[in-house]
Design an enzyme around this catalytic site. Structure first.
Site, PDB file in Angstrom:
ATOM      1  N   ASP A 110      41.388  34.864 -35.994  1.00 16.73           N
ATOM      2  CA  ASP A 110      40.164  34.215 -36.440  1.00 16.73           C
ATOM      3  C   ASP A 110      40.519  33.116 -37.456  1.00 16.73           C
ATOM      4  O   ASP A 110      41.278  33.367 -38.397  1.00 16.73           O
ATOM      5  CB  ASP A 110      39.290  35.295 -37.097  1.00 16.73           C
ATOM      6  CG  ASP A 110      37.904  34.826 -37.461  1.00 16.73           C
ATOM      7  OD1 ASP A 110      37.409  33.894 -36.816  1.00 16.73           O
ATOM      8  OD2 ASP A 110      37.302  35.428 -38.380  1.00 16.73           O
ATOM      9  N   GLU A 140      36.607  24.922 -32.885  1.00 13.55           N
ATOM     10  CA  GLU A 140      35.315  24.730 -33.546  1.00 13.55           C
ATOM     11  C   GLU A 140      34.977  23.249 -33.707  1.00 13.55           C
ATOM     12  O   GLU A 140      35.818  22.440 -34.063  1.00 13.55           O
ATOM     13  CB  GLU A 140      35.357  25.406 -34.926  1.00 13.55           C
ATOM     14  CG  GLU A 140      34.077  25.240 -35.724  1.00 13.55           C
ATOM     15  CD  GLU A 140      34.061  26.070 -37.017  1.00 13.55           C
ATOM     16  OE1 GLU A 140      34.717  27.127 -37.061  1.00 13.55           O
ATOM     17  OE2 GLU A 140      33.398  25.641 -37.958  1.00 13.55           O
ATOM     18  N   HIS A 168      28.821  31.271 -43.152  1.00 15.58           N
ATOM     19  CA  HIS A 168      29.696  32.413 -43.434  1.00 15.58           C
ATOM     20  C   HIS A 168      29.220  33.137 -44.700  1.00 15.58           C
ATOM     21  O   HIS A 168      28.620  32.528 -45.572  1.00 15.58           O
ATOM     22  CB  HIS A 168      31.131  31.948 -43.653  1.00 15.58           C
ATOM     23  CG  HIS A 168      31.805  31.503 -42.390  1.00 15.58           C
ATOM     24  ND1 HIS A 168      32.325  30.258 -42.225  1.00 15.58           N
ATOM     25  CD2 HIS A 168      32.049  32.171 -41.230  1.00 15.58           C
ATOM     26  CE1 HIS A 168      32.863  30.154 -41.017  1.00 15.58           C
ATOM     27  NE2 HIS A 168      32.697  31.310 -40.392  1.00 15.58           N
ATOM     28  N   HIS A 199      29.460  32.036 -35.445  1.00 12.36           N
ATOM     29  CA  HIS A 199      30.095  32.542 -36.672  1.00 12.36           C
ATOM     30  C   HIS A 199      29.005  32.812 -37.700  1.00 12.36           C
ATOM     31  O   HIS A 199      27.890  32.333 -37.568  1.00 12.36           O
ATOM     32  CB  HIS A 199      31.078  31.501 -37.221  1.00 12.36           C
ATOM     33  CG  HIS A 199      32.352  31.427 -36.437  1.00 12.36           C
ATOM     34  ND1 HIS A 199      33.573  31.684 -36.985  1.00 12.36           N
ATOM     35  CD2 HIS A 199      32.574  31.152 -35.129  1.00 12.36           C
ATOM     36  CE1 HIS A 199      34.507  31.547 -36.056  1.00 12.36           C
ATOM     37  NE2 HIS A 199      33.932  31.227 -34.918  1.00 12.36           N
ATOM     38  N   GLY A 215      27.581  35.757 -38.482  1.00 13.43           N
ATOM     39  CA  GLY A 215      26.563  36.625 -37.882  1.00 13.43           C
ATOM     40  C   GLY A 215      25.901  37.580 -38.857  1.00 13.43           C
ATOM     41  O   GLY A 215      24.833  38.109 -38.575  1.00 13.43           O
ATOM     42  N   ASN A 242      30.756  36.621 -34.270  1.00 12.36           N
ATOM     43  CA  ASN A 242      31.629  37.068 -35.358  1.00 12.36           C
ATOM     44  C   ASN A 242      30.782  37.747 -36.425  1.00 12.36           C
ATOM     45  O   ASN A 242      29.808  37.169 -36.912  1.00 12.36           O
ATOM     46  CB  ASN A 242      32.330  35.859 -35.979  1.00 12.36           C
ATOM     47  CG  ASN A 242      33.448  35.331 -35.107  1.00 12.36           C
ATOM     48  OD1 ASN A 242      33.519  35.650 -33.918  1.00 12.36           O
ATOM     49  ND2 ASN A 242      34.311  34.539 -35.687  1.00 12.36           N
ATOM     50  N   THR A 302      30.856  40.340 -42.784  1.00 10.84           N
ATOM     51  CA  THR A 302      30.420  40.532 -44.180  1.00 10.84           C
ATOM     52  C   THR A 302      29.578  41.797 -44.363  1.00 10.84           C
ATOM     53  O   THR A 302      29.837  42.589 -45.274  1.00 10.84           O
ATOM     54  CB  THR A 302      29.634  39.293 -44.663  1.00 10.84           C
ATOM     55  OG1 THR A 302      30.452  38.145 -44.457  1.00 10.84           O
ATOM     56  CG2 THR A 302      29.284  39.401 -46.136  1.00 10.84           C
TER      57      THR A 302
HETATM   58 ZN   LIG Z   1      33.996  32.109 -38.842  1.00 11.09          ZN
END
Ligand SMILES: [Zn+2]
Length: 288
Positions: A81, A133, A183, A212, A214, A234, A237
């Protein structure tokens, strides 16, 4: 069963679902995710981010991730990642990772494309697949903001026309798009633009789109994202936070002077993360 990123995304495409991609910067998180996937009989992506290197080196956890993927009863892709440098991508490929993400999203377009092409060439030698990305999600993978406590406004949504050129010129297998996610922990309710996903899909011949950031997105928005064509989500957290909260709660139940055993604390974290991951996986597979 170890599979490539391309293979696992083909399963997602066929079932019209998204596969959950969870970070494993500890053995505890790795075990929690594997158990969750096997109990639900769902394919899963286990991944390691370059920025988690201070917690545990890729050279230590990488081999363990590959071993677990091979032994698992469900299809598992072992993915790097947010690989930021080409030598680091090579390190993951040498360990046996079946997917790598090259993150050149902060670089000028041409430089991002050139490095992504090199990543595709490197991955081809081992049969691994590549995610790249376009656009910017503002905060980096670590979730670190600028410290102001304000929602950052540096997000740049992915341009579908540019995505078409990028996909054709790079030869990637999956594209991480920016369409309103961030993020880390959200400071305000995210507003997602699903048209970005739909337009990227239609212009790229249904290239699997990766979401990303999520954590903190509502169930309804996850469902809409999957329906728009997101095939990899993804999520880290909130899983990590669930483990931390479980540890704090457990310690809070102990009597004063009662000893705190580390092995008991991490078992609480593992149980909580497994349940959190199961909920996320069910949502991404439209089972819930
Ligand atoms: Zn990410």
């Amino acid at each position: 069963m170890l599979v490539t990123l391309k293979e696992i995304l083909a399963i997602a495409e066929e079932r019209q679902i998204a596969v959950g991609a969870f970070n494993t910067p500890s053995l505890t998180s790795l075990l929690a995710i594997r158990e969750a996937a096997e109990e639900l009989s769902l394919p899963v992506i286990i991944q390691f981010a370059q920025c988690h290197e201070p917690w545990i080196p890729l050279s230590v956890i990488g081999k363990i991730m590959v071993d677990h993927a091979k032994e698992a009863k469900v299809p598992v892709c072992v993915h790097l990642d947010h690989g930021e440098t080409l030598p680091y991508l090579q390190q993951a490929l040498d360990i046996g990772f079946t997917g790598i993400m090259y993150d050149g999203s902060t670089l000028p377009y041409e430089e991002n494309l050139e490095n992504t092409r090199k990543a595709v060439e490197m991955a081809a030698k081992t049969g691994a697949s590549v995610e790249a990305e376009l656009g910017s999600m503002g905060k980096r993978e670590s979730g670190a903001g600028d410290g102001s406590g304000q929602e950052d406004d540096t997000k740049i949504y992915t341009d579908p026309a540019q995505a078409k050129r990028f996909v054709e010129d790079s030869g990637i297998d999956a594209l991480a798009c920016s369409f309103g996610t961030t993020h880390g922990i959200y400071l305000t309710q995210p507003k997602l633009d699903f048209d970005v996903v739909r337009n990227v899909r239609s212009k790229t011949g249904n290239m699997p789109v990766v979401m990303h950031g999520g954590s903190g997105v509502g169930k309804e928005d996850f469902h809409k994202a999957v329906q728009a064509g997101v095939r990899k989500i993804n999520y880290f957290t909130y899983m990590d936070k669930s483990g931390g909260s479980a540890c704090a709660d457990y310690i809070g139940t102990l009597q004063k002077n009662e000893p705190v055993f580390f092995s008991s604390v991490i078992m609480e974290a593992q149980k909580a993360m497994k349940e959190n991951v199961k909920e996320a996986m069910k949502t991404f597979a439209l089972m819930d």
